[in-house]
Design an enzyme around this catalytic site. Sequence first.
Site, short mmCIF file in Angstrom:
data_model
loop_
_atom_site.label_atom_id
_atom_site.label_comp_id
_atom_site.label_asym_id
_atom_site.label_seq_id
_atom_site.Cartn_x
_atom_site.Cartn_y
_atom_site.Cartn_z
N ARG A 207 146.57 21.09 47.08
CA ARG A 207 148.02 21.15 46.92
C ARG A 207 148.68 21.91 48.06
NH1 ARG A 207 148.04 25.65 48.02
NH2 ARG A 207 147.68 27.51 46.77
N GLU B 243 156.76 31.09 46.30
CA GLU B 243 155.48 31.74 46.64
C GLU B 243 155.40 33.12 46.02
OE1 GLU B 243 152.71 30.02 47.40
OE2 GLU B 243 153.85 29.25 49.09
N HIS B 244 154.24 33.41 45.43
CA HIS B 244 154.02 34.69 44.74
C HIS B 244 155.00 34.87 43.58
CE1 HIS B 244 150.85 36.44 47.25
NE2 HIS B 244 151.43 35.83 48.26
N SER C 29 144.11 25.23 48.32
CA SER C 29 143.52 25.26 46.98
C SER C 29 142.33 24.33 46.79
CB SER C 29 144.59 24.98 45.92
OG SER C 29 144.18 25.61 44.74
N SER C 30 141.37 24.50 47.67
CA SER C 30 140.10 23.80 47.45
C SER C 30 139.47 24.29 46.15
CB SER C 30 139.15 24.04 48.63
OG SER C 30 138.70 25.39 48.67
N ASP D 170 154.37 32.84 40.72
CA ASP D 170 153.68 32.36 39.51
C ASP D 170 153.24 33.50 38.60
OD1 ASP D 170 151.62 33.03 41.30
OD2 ASP D 170 150.42 31.24 40.88
N GLY E 195 143.99 27.82 52.10
CA GLY E 195 145.25 27.97 51.37
C GLY E 195 145.76 26.67 50.78
N TYR F 219 146.17 40.38 48.01
CA TYR F 219 146.71 39.62 46.88
C TYR F 219 146.71 40.43 45.58
CZ TYR F 219 147.26 35.73 43.58
OH TYR F 219 147.69 34.91 42.56
N ASP G 233 147.99 26.37 40.94
CA ASP G 233 147.09 25.45 41.63
C ASP G 233 146.45 24.43 40.69
OD1 ASP G 233 147.77 27.18 43.60
OD2 ASP G 233 145.78 28.07 43.87
P1 ADP Z 1 141.30 27.92 48.77
O1 ADP Z 1 141.41 27.61 47.32
O2 ADP Z 1 142.59 28.31 49.36
O3 ADP Z 1 140.63 26.86 49.57
P2 ADP Z 1 139.62 30.00 47.71
O4 ADP Z 1 139.02 31.22 48.31
O5 ADP Z 1 140.47 30.13 46.52
O6 ADP Z 1 140.36 29.23 48.89
O7 ADP Z 1 138.44 29.03 47.31
C1 ADP Z 1 137.47 28.62 48.25
C2 ADP Z 1 136.10 28.69 47.63
O8 ADP Z 1 135.96 27.64 46.65
C3 ADP Z 1 134.99 28.41 48.64
O9 ADP Z 1 134.60 29.58 49.29
C4 ADP Z 1 133.89 27.86 47.75
O10 ADP Z 1 133.20 28.88 47.10
C5 ADP Z 1 134.66 27.09 46.69
N1 ADP Z 1 134.79 25.66 47.02
C6 ADP Z 1 135.92 24.97 47.18
N2 ADP Z 1 135.67 23.67 47.43
C7 ADP Z 1 134.34 23.53 47.43
C8 ADP Z 1 133.46 22.42 47.59
N3 ADP Z 1 133.89 21.19 47.86
N4 ADP Z 1 132.14 22.65 47.49
C9 ADP Z 1 131.68 23.89 47.23
N5 ADP Z 1 132.46 24.96 47.06
C10 ADP Z 1 133.77 24.80 47.15
MG MG Z 2 142.01 28.97 45.82
#
Ligand code: ADP
Ligand code: MG
Length: 383
Positions: A27, A33-34, A126-127, A36, A124, A222, A172
């Site tokens: 997303r 921002e900040h 939101s992986s 939520d 950032g 944070y 997120d």
């Molecule tokens: P953001 O959400 O901004 O990308 P975060 O620190 O909140 O950063 O989350 C990142 C963490 O999520 C990574 O360090 C990892 O541990 C986990 N992660 C996210 N996507 C994957 C993925 N596709 N495979 C494995 N781990 C993942």
């Molecule tokens: Mg995250």
Amino acid sequence: MNTQAVKDAFRATFGRAARGVVSGPGRVNLIGEHTDYNDGFVLPIAIEKQTLGAWSPRDDGRIAFASVQQPGKGVEIDLCEPIIPSAPAWANYPKGVAVELMREGIELAGCDVMFDSTVPLNAGLSSSASLEVAAAMALLTAAGATLPPEKLAKLCQRAENDFAGAPCGIMDQSISIMGTAGHALLLDCRRLETKQVPFNDPRAVLLVADTRVKHDIGDGGYPLRRKQCEEAAKLLGVTALRDTTMEKVQAAFQAGKLNEQHLMRCRHVIGEIQRTLQAVEALRADDLNRFGDLMYASHASLRDDYEVSCEELDAIVELAEGCEGVFGARMTGGGFGGCAIVLTEANHAGAVRDAISAGFEKRFSRRCPIFATHAADGARVIE
Ligand code: ADP
Ligand code: MG
């Protein structure tokens, strides 16, 4: 949507074909921002970058998680044993989701799940939520179960808070689940009420520029901001900063109840909640100039009052401001690095991108990846 790569990875690891593929998008927060964790409003879009989860059932009551992004670091859990956080750290996100689904009364089925993501990690975008949501979709589909979107979002947030140990808000996970193509999601983080707001003006392009400065949500900045807000709310006698006004904050500051830093944090949060609602009005009125001004104001507030920007983010916003055809720009996400977004006239998008890219490289002697994005759909069962 190309699902071949994740299916190939599934087969290479688990030695058989995947039965299904699900998605959880990353997303971009347009504004808010900040806010939520202060019970305010946010206005994110789901983007086309996403985590795919390929899954297939197994019959021994175990669940295996593996990720293309974490080669060789797969994990297995036994549904009959207690599940606790452990190394590797990445797997605590999907493991936490499994635990929370069971707490909701979902009877999980054994399965293998392979993740593959186009969301850059720790940028950032939101992986982490996209991973949680993809995990939840895979586990629910394997179990033949469903949950209402609000419940699912909260449960994924709990997984991240309690299991992965990252104190994120509800934004997120909500947008990753409830995003709708062509729309931003106005989310009331207190009531968890949502409104879809059209965000698909063909005159505009949204660029995302990645500073490649790694923020870390678990790091000091944070949680400290959250703590300062909670403190200020307590001193003001309200549940959250949403419940107060700048007049009351000023009065408390004059009376010596709040310190200078409280004042600055409050000014950001209260102003940002207002800007978010004004931004919705601007979008509804097709007023992109107004929307862009609010983006700039949001950035200035995050930089000066909330102190969560950084040199690289400020540089991108300044470079954007100097370009013809730009409506507005701001940092997005928690800050201390990560990405900035730039809303530009479509016919200037190429030139804006080049100018930011060149200006950034000149200043920092390295590149910042820039991509154009749009409001995409939230989590889906794809196959
Ligand atoms: P953001 O959400 O901004 O990308 P975060 O620190 O909140 O950063 O989350 C990142 C963490 O999520 C990574 O360090 C990892 O541990 C986990 N992660 C996210 N996507 C994957 C993925 N596709 N495979 C494995 N781990 C993942
Ligand atoms: Mg995250």
